[in-house]
Design an enzyme around this catalytic site. Structure first.
Site, PDB file in Angstrom:
ATOM      1  N   HIS A 112       0.808  -1.215   0.000  1.00  0.00           N
ATOM      2  CA  HIS A 112       0.000   0.000   0.000  1.00  0.00           C
ATOM      3  C   HIS A 112       0.846   1.272   0.000  1.00  0.00           C
ATOM      4  O   HIS A 112       0.350   2.362  -0.229  1.00  0.00           O
ATOM      5  CB  HIS A 112      -0.956  -0.009   1.201  1.00  0.00           C
ATOM      6  CG  HIS A 112      -2.276   0.607   0.875  1.00  0.00           C
ATOM      7  ND1 HIS A 112      -2.417   1.819   0.254  1.00  0.00           N
ATOM      8  CD2 HIS A 112      -3.541   0.150   1.062  1.00  0.00           C
ATOM      9  CE1 HIS A 112      -3.689   2.095   0.085  1.00  0.00           C
ATOM     10  NE2 HIS A 112      -4.400   1.088   0.556  1.00  0.00           N
ATOM     11  N   ARG A 113       2.132   1.159   0.248  1.00  0.00           N
ATOM     12  CA  ARG A 113       2.980   2.345   0.187  1.00  0.00           C
ATOM     13  C   ARG A 113       3.243   2.736  -1.269  1.00  0.00           C
ATOM     14  O   ARG A 113       3.687   3.832  -1.561  1.00  0.00           O
ATOM     15  CB  ARG A 113       4.325   2.078   0.880  1.00  0.00           C
ATOM     16  CG  ARG A 113       4.188   1.858   2.372  1.00  0.00           C
ATOM     17  CD  ARG A 113       5.467   1.303   2.945  1.00  0.00           C
ATOM     18  NE  ARG A 113       5.835   0.015   2.346  1.00  0.00           N
ATOM     19  CZ  ARG A 113       6.875  -0.727   2.737  1.00  0.00           C
ATOM     20  NH1 ARG A 113       7.640  -0.304   3.731  1.00  0.00           N
ATOM     21  NH2 ARG A 113       7.140  -1.887   2.157  1.00  0.00           N
TER      22      ARG A 113
END
Ligand code: FAD
Length: 1016
Positions: free
Chosen positions: A490-491
């Site tokens: 998700h980064r």
């Protein structure tokens, strides 16, 4: 003091990534002059000289003899004055480090890293065989086998042992000579990278037959040599431990790192790319490495409990431990999962039709979908950085024999063709199973796929590991499709990114024909009169029909003439070459005197030539019809026009018995309808006459304007002619008639002739043509009017300076190009689209209508007979469900002037415009003995090659006999041959084909030299 020049390890071969210093041919302090050989190095192929193209004094730090230095890194320095010379030895210091260390006032480095030595090193040892670092992450290896026994004579390049790294079993090669001596690391012993495995001695009687004690082969923890940090590192942080004998970890990308920091990074298994730097100018220093956590230890260090588990565990194998470490590291990633179902049926069929693995086809689709969503291919880099990558390197898990998973990486999936990817994958899988991959074949993937669908798994997800943003898990195919689950970081990507990526991937996988081309036979189900109707019986239509009939298709060939052959046979290639042959005889007589032959003046009997020409055409036409019928093609004379998407009306109202002229259909159509599964449009392109006042009017009966359709009706040889148009047809006609004895003026509106031909070739040909006694070429003219009738025509034009001229001639021949005439075909009724007067078709010759194809002159591009024929074969292959494409970049042509101009592939300009780093080499024909003998010294040969691959991508000729010479060039380009292959081929002597070999060797050598100079 001026800045020192860094003598770097040159790249002496394509494959060379590092070299071993074999000897220094100059000593520190020696004066060096341009071209001096300062050292010899061993590449992966040979021992080669390192030349320096500067003047100066050789200065240290000098890479030690036997040290391995990566290509582009420093071997030594060259300083401008003897006073600046420094002594000292270095190991594999990077150029940047050396340069840094030698800056005035810069950090002084006293880097002395010794070769690993242990207490039990035999006195007579001439060389220590150490554990090589076979991958970036490798810190130690396990001895799997000794391939040579103690006492065996070792030659350069001998594989002495195999070792197990964290991913694969690999060979240990030795590039020295001697006898294998102990103490030998035992099979199964773990030896740190750089630690001694065995020794070489010079004489057999010096051999020691002993096994090393386990403590001896551990990485030495104390040593006589100490690596100091740079002066920029605070003294307090300078550790007093040694990293002697350690191969420094690879330098981080785009940043510096001190040798000491690299040494510790090796010891701790830390990838320098993953840590932050606090040293000067962003250099990583030891303290940075010490602060960082080693691979596999991150999670533990972050406080995950190591739960005690009962039982007597065995140590993990290297592979098991590497997997375990990677999985533990994955816990540092904030991942989420998204699933969508994708139907695989079409893609499986398409893969099968193209002989490709379904997994590889999916990998290709994944890479294509990333064109829209490139962040799926990025990754997070500590701290707070994103690595944006464009090359899609996909890792796909393979079960290794004996257990465990290996993840070979299929490189450049975004740019390579499916066929090539598939070939590569097959090879990777075979070797992965046996765990024989090289480190760069299983590291550095940018995306990963795990396909468990083949095991019938209904749903699963996969674990993403640092270095990638996403991994795709493919489950078994069901009626609703196969669940495709992406686990993503998700980064780097958010949920919407992944959802949209999966949507795009779904389209690509469910509609493979859009990007994979042929996905099976194209003939739709139905009760058709013919499987395929081919409209037009020229070289395109005939080759297509014959290929289809040869595969058992029921084929009709509809052509508006009594015999097949099209323009090529009746009004183009063949008749013009009959005239050219006669013109050649006349021209060759002019050179007889050069060889001492007295043959007298030649004269042309026009009627006899014409009778021969017509006879050749009729004989060839008859033969073609017989062959067509023999292979069971239904030849139907008549003009075809579409009634709807599956029906063609064949109008026979214009049928006549003369194959030499174009047929005209009558006002009252008559004929029959035939239905077809597929249709191929191959109707050619007649001559185009531009709207010059008087031109079209002059075409009629009694008019003085001729085209390539009507020039064959001349009943006698004209004495004076204007040819309008400096393309291939215009030039051939102009020179033929000048050779026949006519006075010819060629007028061209553009500023050069032969716009499609390589510029230098066209320029030289213009000069040659202007030397012909009765031929004048004028470019940049503006034609104002044509008037008069046959035998007395006036052509008014303005020259490039705007000056008006009028020429009076017997005839004007229009060589102003060809353009398809589409009106009569009623394409709209079949839904086929055209653009700018040509039918649009793709590389597989498909029009916008799936079952209708178009080939040859009617689709534009190179309007040549062999192009049409090749496209005919491509259309047939596509209809049959085979994989074949027309590649214009490999197409060729000959302009039959004297000398002839010929080409295949790309010119330098075209290659560069296409983004290829191309280079050319050329030779004039006048250096060739055969050309001198025959007085055929005009022209040149050029070879264009891709610098990177050294493949030949274009050949251009201006030479007599270029029509024959081009044949070999065609094989070079179509066979993707390299300079080396052509240079090494044996060419017969004395022939002009030898020039190809010579040119290839010359360019090869030039590229080698320039690579060497550049490397410095
Ligand atoms: C003077 C000259 C010299 C040339 N020299 C060379 C050379 O040396 N080398 C080379 O490679 N090329 C040469 N060419 C070009 C070559 O002739 C063409 O590129 C080639 O013939 C194209 O083949 P094709 O099959 O596309 O069409 P064509 O050969 O034109 O064949 C099309 C056929 O379809 C027929 N037709 C058209 N409409 C219909 C319809 N509705 N129904 C039924 N039949 C129809 C036409 O009458 C014709 O018979 C030359 C051309 C000319 C004019």
């Amino acid at each position: 003091m001026t800045e020192p020049y860094v003598i770097k390890m040159p790249q002496l071969s394509d494959t060379m990534t590092e070299g071993v210093v074999v000897s220094w041919e100059k000593a520190v302090g020696d004066k060096i002059v341009r071209g001096d050989i300062v050292a010899t190095v061993e590449t992966d192929k040979a021992i080669m000289d390192v030349e320096v193209f500067r003047d100066g004094y050789l200065s240290g730090p000098l890479a030690a003899v036997d040290s391995t230095v990566p290509v582009g890194e420093a071997l030594a320095l060259l300083v401008s004055s003897a006073d600046d010379v420094k002594s000292g030895e270095a190991t594999t210091l990077a150029a940047g480090e050396l340069a840094e260390s030698s800056q005035p006032g810069g950090a002084a480095a006293s880097q002395q890293v010794s070769a690993p030595e242990s207490a039990s090193t035999p006195e007579a040892a001439s060389y220590t065989i150490t554990m090589p670092q076979l991958s970036d992450t490798m810190t130690e290896g396990v001895v799997v086998s000794w391939e040579k026994a103690v006492g065996a004579k070792i030659k350069r390049g001998t594989v002495v042992a195999t070792v197990e790294t964290d991913k694969a079993i690999m060979d240990v090669e030795v590039f020295r000579e001697g006898y294998l001596s102990g103490p030998l690391a035992a099979v199964d012993a773990t030896v740190p990278v750089g630690g001694a495995m065995a020794y070489l001695v010079e004489r057999k009687d010096q051999v020691i037959d002993e096994q090393a004690a386990p403590h001896v082969i551990r990485l030495a923890e104390s040593s006589t040599a100490v690596v100091a940090e740079t002066a920029a590192v605070p003294a307090a942080s300078t550790p007093s431990v040694s990293v002697s004998g350690v191969t420094p970890a690879p330098r981080p990308q785009g940043r510096g790192a001190t040798p000491y920091a690299r040494g510790i990074a090796t010891q701790r298994g830390i990838d320098l790319n993953t840590i932050s730097a606090t040293g000067p100018s962003g250099v990583i220093i030891a303290a940075d490495v010490q602060r960082a956590q080693p691979a596999g230890g991150l999670a533990a260090a972050a406080g995950f409990p190591q739960v005690d588990v009962p039982g007597d565990g065995r140590p993990m194998s290297k592979l098991e431990k590497a997997t375990s470490d990677a999985m533990t590291d994955s816990l540092s990633m904030p991942t989420f999962r998204v699933t969508t179902s994708i139907r695989l049926g079409g893609l499986i069929r398409a893969s099968k039709a193209q002989g490709a693995s379904v997994t590889v086809t999916i990998a290709k689709a994944c890479a294509l979908a990333m064109q829209e969503f490139p962040n799926m291919n990025w990754c997070y880099q500590p701290q707070d950085k994103l690595v944006e990558r464009s090359g899609v390197d996909i890792g796909m898990a393979v079960a290794a024999d004996g257990g465990g998973l290996v993840v070979p990486v299929l490189r450049a999936c975004e740019s390579r063709e499916l066929e090539e990817l598939n070939r590569d994958w097959k090879d990777l899988v075979e070797r992965a199973r046996k765990r024989r991959l090289k480190p760069d074949e299983y590291t550095g993937s940018t995306f990963q796929i795990s396909n468990m669908g083949m095991f019938g798994v209904s749903h699963f997800d996969a674990i993403a590991t640092p270095g990638i943003a996403a991994i795709l898990a493919i489950s078994a195919d069901t009626e609703q499709g196969s669940p495709f689950t992406i686990t993503a970081d998700h980064r780097v990507v958010n949920g919407a990114d992944v959802a949209m990526y999966l949507k795009s991937l779904k389209t690509l996988i469910e509609q493979p024909q859009v990007w994979m081309g042929s996905t099976g036979p194209a003939i739709p189900e139905g009760d058709w009169d013919y499987d395929v109707v081919v409209v037009g019986g020229g070289p395109g239509g005939e080759d297509c029909a014959r290929d289809l009939a040869g595969h058992g298709m029921k084929v009709a060939l509809v052509n508006d003439a009594p015999l097949p052959g099209g323009e090529c046979l009746w009004r183009g290639c063949i008749p013009s070459k009959a005239w050219r042959a006669a013109a050649d005889r006349i021209r060759d007589r002019l050179d007889d005197d050069h060889l001492g032959i007295r043959s007298g003046n030649s004269s042309l009997d026009w009627d006899k030539l014409e009778a021969t020409r017509r006879k050749v055409l009729e004989t060839r036409g008859d033969m073609a019809l017989k062959t067509d019928k023999g292979v069971k093609i239904k030849y139907i004379q008549g003009f075809g026009r579409f009634v709807d998407g599956h029906t063609l009306f064949i109008d026979t109202s214009g049928n006549n018995d003369d194959p030499h002229t174009r047929a005209q259909v009558a006002d009252q159509p008559q004929g029959e309808n035939v239905s077809f599964g597929c249709a191929v449009i191959a109707t050619g392109a007649p001559p185009f006459v531009p709207p010059i006042p008087g031109a079209i009017e002059g075409l009629g009966e009694g008019g003085g304007v001729l085209t390539s359709d009507t020039v064959w009706t001349l009943d006698k040889l004209p004495k004076k002619l204007v040819v309008i148009g400096g393309g291939a047809i215009g030039l051939e006609m102009a020179q033929i008639f000048q050779d026949f004895g006519a006075q010819v003026t060629l007028l061209e509106a553009q500023d050069r002739i032969l716009a499609e031909v390589e510029p230098e070739i066209a320029k030289q040909l213009t000069a040659v043509l202007n030397n012909d006694p009765r031929l004048t070429v004028h470019t940049s003219v503006q034609i104002e009017r044509i008037s008069g009738s046959a035998g007395a025509v006036s052509v008014k034009y303005k020259d490039q300076d705007g000056k008006a001229h009028t020429i009076k001639v017997e005839h004007v021949i229009m060589g102003t190009g060809k353009r398809p005439v589409l009106d009569g075909l009623d394409l709209g009724k079949a839904g086929v689209l055209s653009e700018n007067s040509v039918i649009k078709s793709d590389a597989r010759c498909r029009t916008n209508v799936a079952h209708i194809f178009a080939i040859g002159d009617v689709i534009g591009g190179l309007m040549l007979a062999h192009t049409a024929a090749q496209q005919g074969r491509v259309a047939a292959a596509t209809i049959l469900g085979e994989d074949m494409k027309y590649e214009q970049d490999k197409d060729c042509g000959v302009i039959f002037t004297r000398p002839e101009a010929a080409f295949v592939g790309l010119s330098l300009e075209q290659a560069r415009a296409a983004g290829v780093d191309a280079v050319e080499v050329k030779v004039p024909m006048n250096i060739d003995a055969k050309a001198m003998i025959n007085n055929e010294q005009h022209g040149m040969i050029k070879i264009v090659a891709d610098k990177k691959t050294q493949r030949i991508i274009g050949v251009h000729l201006l030479a007599d006999h270029a029509d024959t010479l081009i044949g070999e060039a065609v094989m070079m380009v179509s066979g993707n041959m390299t300079l080396e292959q052509v240079g090494q081929a044996i060419h017969p002597h004395p022939t002009q084909t030898e020039l190809f070999g010579e040119l290839a060797r010359r360019l090869s050598s030039r590229l080698r030299r320039s690579a060497r100079v550049k490397a410095k």
